[in-house]
Design a protein around this motif. Structure first.
Motif, PDB file in Angstrom:
ATOM      1  N   THR A  27       0.850  -1.194   0.000  1.00 37.10           N
ATOM      2  CA  THR A  27       0.000   0.000   0.000  1.00 37.10           C
ATOM      3  C   THR A  27       0.883   1.240   0.000  1.00 37.10           C
ATOM      4  OG1 THR A  27      -0.155  -0.037   2.410  1.00 37.10           O
ATOM      5  CG2 THR A  27      -1.938  -1.100   1.195  1.00 37.10           C
ATOM      6  N   TRP A  28       0.294   2.359  -0.433  1.00 32.38           N
ATOM      7  CA  TRP A  28       0.981   3.642  -0.424  1.00 32.38           C
ATOM      8  C   TRP A  28      -0.050   4.751  -0.434  1.00 32.38           C
ATOM      9  CZ3 TRP A  28       1.172   0.258  -4.649  1.00 32.38           C
ATOM     10  CH2 TRP A  28       0.460   0.632  -5.781  1.00 32.38           C
ATOM     11  N   GLN A  29       0.419   5.973  -0.251  1.00 31.36           N
ATOM     12  CA  GLN A  29      -0.438   7.152  -0.353  1.00 31.36           C
ATOM     13  C   GLN A  29       0.065   8.019  -1.496  1.00 31.36           C
ATOM     14  OE1 GLN A  29       0.164   8.495   3.644  1.00 31.36           O
ATOM     15  NE2 GLN A  29      -1.766   7.666   4.371  1.00 31.36           N
ATOM     16  N   GLY A  31       1.309  11.218  -3.482  1.00 36.28           N
ATOM     17  CA  GLY A  31       2.184  12.316  -3.079  1.00 36.28           C
ATOM     18  C   GLY A  31       1.366  13.544  -2.699  1.00 36.28           C
ATOM     19  N   ARG A  32       1.832  14.241  -1.684  1.00 35.68           N
ATOM     20  CA  ARG A  32       1.097  15.398  -1.176  1.00 35.68           C
ATOM     21  C   ARG A  32       0.845  16.464  -2.245  1.00 35.68           C
ATOM     22  NH1 ARG A  32       4.400  16.172   4.236  1.00 35.68           N
ATOM     23  NH2 ARG A  32       5.617  14.719   2.980  1.00 35.68           N
ATOM     24  N   ASP A  33       1.819  16.636  -3.128  1.00 37.87           N
ATOM     25  CA  ASP A  33       1.701  17.696  -4.137  1.00 37.87           C
ATOM     26  C   ASP A  33       1.421  17.141  -5.527  1.00 37.87           C
ATOM     27  OD1 ASP A  33       2.216  19.582  -2.146  1.00 37.87           O
ATOM     28  OD2 ASP A  33       4.382  19.323  -2.379  1.00 37.87           O
ATOM     29  N   ALA A  34       0.952  15.884  -5.595  1.00 37.41           N
ATOM     30  CA  ALA A  34       0.649  15.293  -6.910  1.00 37.41           C
ATOM     31  C   ALA A  34      -0.645  15.900  -7.453  1.00 37.41           C
ATOM     32  CB  ALA A  34       0.495  13.782  -6.773  1.00 37.41           C
ATOM     33  N   PRO A  35      -0.692  16.200  -8.757  1.00 39.34           N
ATOM     34  CA  PRO A  35      -1.946  16.691  -9.354  1.00 39.34           C
ATOM     35  C   PRO A  35      -3.077  15.679  -9.135  1.00 39.34           C
ATOM     36  CG  PRO A  35      -0.102  16.904 -10.892  1.00 39.34           C
ATOM     37  CD  PRO A  35       0.404  16.129  -9.724  1.00 39.34           C
ATOM     38  N   GLY A  36      -4.306  16.164  -9.124  1.00 39.50           N
ATOM     39  CA  GLY A  36      -5.464  15.328  -8.830  1.00 39.50           C
ATOM     40  C   GLY A  36      -5.661  14.175  -9.793  1.00 39.50           C
ATOM     41  N   ASP A  37      -5.156  14.308 -11.025  1.00 37.83           N
ATOM     42  CA  ASP A  37      -5.368  13.231 -12.008  1.00 37.83           C
ATOM     43  C   ASP A  37      -4.236  12.213 -12.002  1.00 37.83           C
ATOM     44  OD1 ASP A  37      -3.298  14.721 -13.202  1.00 37.83           O
ATOM     45  OD2 ASP A  37      -3.979  14.198 -15.213  1.00 37.83           O
ATOM     46  N   THR A  38      -3.306  12.339 -11.060  1.00 33.74           N
ATOM     47  CA  THR A  38      -2.154  11.429 -11.047  1.00 33.74           C
ATOM     48  C   THR A  38      -2.605   9.988 -10.823  1.00 33.74           C
ATOM     49  OG1 THR A  38      -0.787  13.187 -10.105  1.00 33.74           O
ATOM     50  CG2 THR A  38       0.085  10.936  -9.987  1.00 33.74           C
ATOM     51  N   GLN A  39      -2.109   9.087 -11.638  1.00 34.50           N
ATOM     52  CA  GLN A  39      -2.335   7.651 -11.444  1.00 34.50           C
ATOM     53  C   GLN A  39      -0.976   6.993 -11.241  1.00 34.50           C
ATOM     54  OE1 GLN A  39      -3.839   5.285 -10.164  1.00 34.50           O
ATOM     55  NE2 GLN A  39      -5.570   4.999 -11.532  1.00 34.50           N
ATOM     56  N   TYR A  40      -0.928   6.015 -10.318  1.00 27.74           N
ATOM     57  CA  TYR A  40       0.333   5.355  -9.989  1.00 27.74           C
ATOM     58  C   TYR A  40       0.324   3.907 -10.463  1.00 27.74           C
ATOM     59  CZ  TYR A  40       1.184   9.375  -6.989  1.00 27.74           C
ATOM     60  OH  TYR A  40       1.367  10.642  -6.520  1.00 27.74           O
ATOM     61  N   PHE A  41       1.516   3.401 -10.777  1.00 25.09           N
ATOM     62  CA  PHE A  41       1.685   2.039 -11.284  1.00 25.09           C
ATOM     63  C   PHE A  41       2.855   1.382 -10.564  1.00 25.09           C
ATOM     64  CE2 PHE A  41       0.037   4.842 -14.539  1.00 25.09           C
ATOM     65  CZ  PHE A  41      -1.149   4.217 -14.868  1.00 25.09           C
ATOM     66  N   LEU A  42       2.618   0.175 -10.073  1.00 19.94           N
ATOM     67  CA  LEU A  42       3.640  -0.552  -9.315  1.00 19.94           C
ATOM     68  C   LEU A  42       4.265  -1.636 -10.172  1.00 19.94           C
ATOM     69  CD1 LEU A  42       5.089  -1.549  -6.692  1.00 19.94           C
ATOM     70  CD2 LEU A  42       3.067  -2.894  -6.212  1.00 19.94           C
ATOM     71  N   TYR A  43       5.583  -1.701 -10.145  1.00 23.94           N
ATOM     72  CA  TYR A  43       6.343  -2.765 -10.812  1.00 23.94           C
ATOM     73  C   TYR A  43       7.237  -3.403  -9.761  1.00 23.94           C
ATOM     74  CZ  TYR A  43       4.788  -0.264 -14.927  1.00 23.94           C
ATOM     75  OH  TYR A  43       3.997   0.348 -15.864  1.00 23.94           O
ATOM     76  N   TRP A  44       7.453  -4.702  -9.913  1.00 30.40           N
ATOM     77  CA  TRP A  44       8.357  -5.350  -8.964  1.00 30.40           C
ATOM     78  C   TRP A  44       9.123  -6.474  -9.621  1.00 30.40           C
ATOM     79  CZ3 TRP A  44       7.841  -9.693  -5.170  1.00 30.40           C
ATOM     80  CH2 TRP A  44       6.999 -10.707  -5.628  1.00 30.40           C
ATOM     81  N   ILE A  59      -5.340  -1.997  -5.760  1.00 30.58           N
ATOM     82  CA  ILE A  59      -6.306  -1.523  -4.775  1.00 30.58           C
ATOM     83  C   ILE A  59      -6.529  -0.048  -5.091  1.00 30.58           C
ATOM     84  CG2 ILE A  59      -6.708  -1.101  -2.317  1.00 30.58           C
ATOM     85  CD1 ILE A  59      -4.525  -3.332  -1.833  1.00 30.58           C
ATOM     86  N   LYS A  60      -7.787   0.340  -5.228  1.00 31.78           N
ATOM     87  CA  LYS A  60      -8.085   1.715  -5.636  1.00 31.78           C
ATOM     88  C   LYS A  60      -8.800   2.474  -4.527  1.00 31.78           C
ATOM     89  CE  LYS A  60      -8.540   0.451 -10.521  1.00 31.78           C
ATOM     90  NZ  LYS A  60      -7.499   1.340 -11.094  1.00 31.78           N
ATOM     91  N   ASP A  61      -8.602   3.795  -4.488  1.00 26.85           N
ATOM     92  CA  ASP A  61      -9.356   4.620  -3.541  1.00 26.85           C
ATOM     93  C   ASP A  61     -10.667   5.059  -4.187  1.00 26.85           C
ATOM     94  OD1 ASP A  61      -8.799   6.727  -5.260  1.00 26.85           O
ATOM     95  OD2 ASP A  61      -7.370   7.700  -3.906  1.00 26.85           O
ATOM     96  N   ARG A  65      -7.984   6.045  -7.942  1.00 31.42           N
ATOM     97  CA  ARG A  65      -6.514   6.126  -7.988  1.00 31.42           C
ATOM     98  C   ARG A  65      -5.909   4.884  -7.344  1.00 31.42           C
ATOM     99  NH1 ARG A  65      -3.619  11.381  -5.474  1.00 31.42           N
ATOM    100  NH2 ARG A  65      -4.286  12.326  -7.420  1.00 31.42           N
ATOM    101  N   ASN A  66      -4.890   4.311  -7.963  1.00 32.04           N
ATOM    102  CA  ASN A  66      -4.226   3.124  -7.413  1.00 32.04           C
ATOM    103  C   ASN A  66      -3.466   3.509  -6.138  1.00 32.04           C
ATOM    104  OD1 ASN A  66      -5.143   1.719  -9.645  1.00 32.04           O
ATOM    105  ND2 ASN A  66      -3.235   1.951 -10.781  1.00 32.04           N
ATOM    106  N   THR A  67      -3.814   2.841  -5.032  1.00 32.49           N
ATOM    107  CA  THR A  67      -3.135   3.106  -3.760  1.00 32.49           C
ATOM    108  C   THR A  67      -2.577   1.823  -3.141  1.00 32.49           C
ATOM    109  OG1 THR A  67      -5.241   2.913  -2.596  1.00 32.49           O
ATOM    110  CG2 THR A  67      -4.536   5.136  -3.227  1.00 32.49           C
ATOM    111  N   GLY A  68      -2.542   0.746  -3.912  1.00 31.20           N
ATOM    112  CA  GLY A  68      -1.998  -0.500  -3.394  1.00 31.20           C
ATOM    113  C   GLY A  68      -2.116  -1.602  -4.418  1.00 31.20           C
TER     114      GLY A  68
END
Length: 153
Positions: A27-29, A31-44, A59-61, A65-68
């Motif tokens: 899981t993650w949160q 970024g505090r200053d990320a634009p509202g449309d920011t989408q995140y992608f996890l690679y491992w 996992i979406k909020d 937005r992907n938060t996990g």
């Protein structure tokens, strides 16, 4: 190091846990200053021999937005796995976050199973037996220490 992208746009509070032998949840949160449309992608990458893979089950909020990420069939193959979370936005480039995590350190062990207690009142003794918890990475018994807490009622 200086990363390309808007300061404060990378994810925060990244953490992972392995549970039920082979399931992993990260899981993650945002970024505090990320634009509202920011989408995140996890690679491992689980080991040097394996390819880098994207998360299959995000996992979406409430904003989508992907938060996990949830992982299945995780095997601990190496001391450390590599995780990378990058992001995209129409407004600006997003900083990435990456971390090496020792998978042994984030594994929550199952309790021992098949616990049996046999007491002999004549001899005034009891025998307690159990099977060690299942773990994802080995069949070694030598790593385990047990503590028995007996309460008389």
């Amino acid at each position: 190091p200086v990363f390309a992208g808007l300061n404060g746009s990378a994810i925060e509070n990244f953490s992972c846990v392995i549970y039920n032998i082979s399931l992993m949840k990260c899981t993650w949160q945002a970024g505090r200053d990320a634009p509202g449309d920011t989408q995140y992608f996890l690679y491992w990458q689980n080991s040097r021999d394996n390819d880098v893979m994207e998360c299959e089950l995000y996992i979406k909020d409430e904003n989508g937005r992907n938060t996990g990420c949830r992982f299945q069939n995780v095997m601990i193959k190496t001391e450390r796995a590599y995780f990378l979370v990058n992001g995209s936005s129409k407004d600006s480039p997003i900083q990435f976050y990456d971390e090496y995590i020792g998978l042994y350190k984030i594994e929550k062990l199952m309790p021992p199973s098949n616990i049996t207690v046999n007491c002999d009142e004549m001899k005034n003794d009891c025998t307690i037996q159990w099977q060690r918890p299942q773990i994802s990475h080995s069949n070694k018994d030598k790593c385990f220490k047990y503590e028995i807490n007996i309460k008389y009622k």
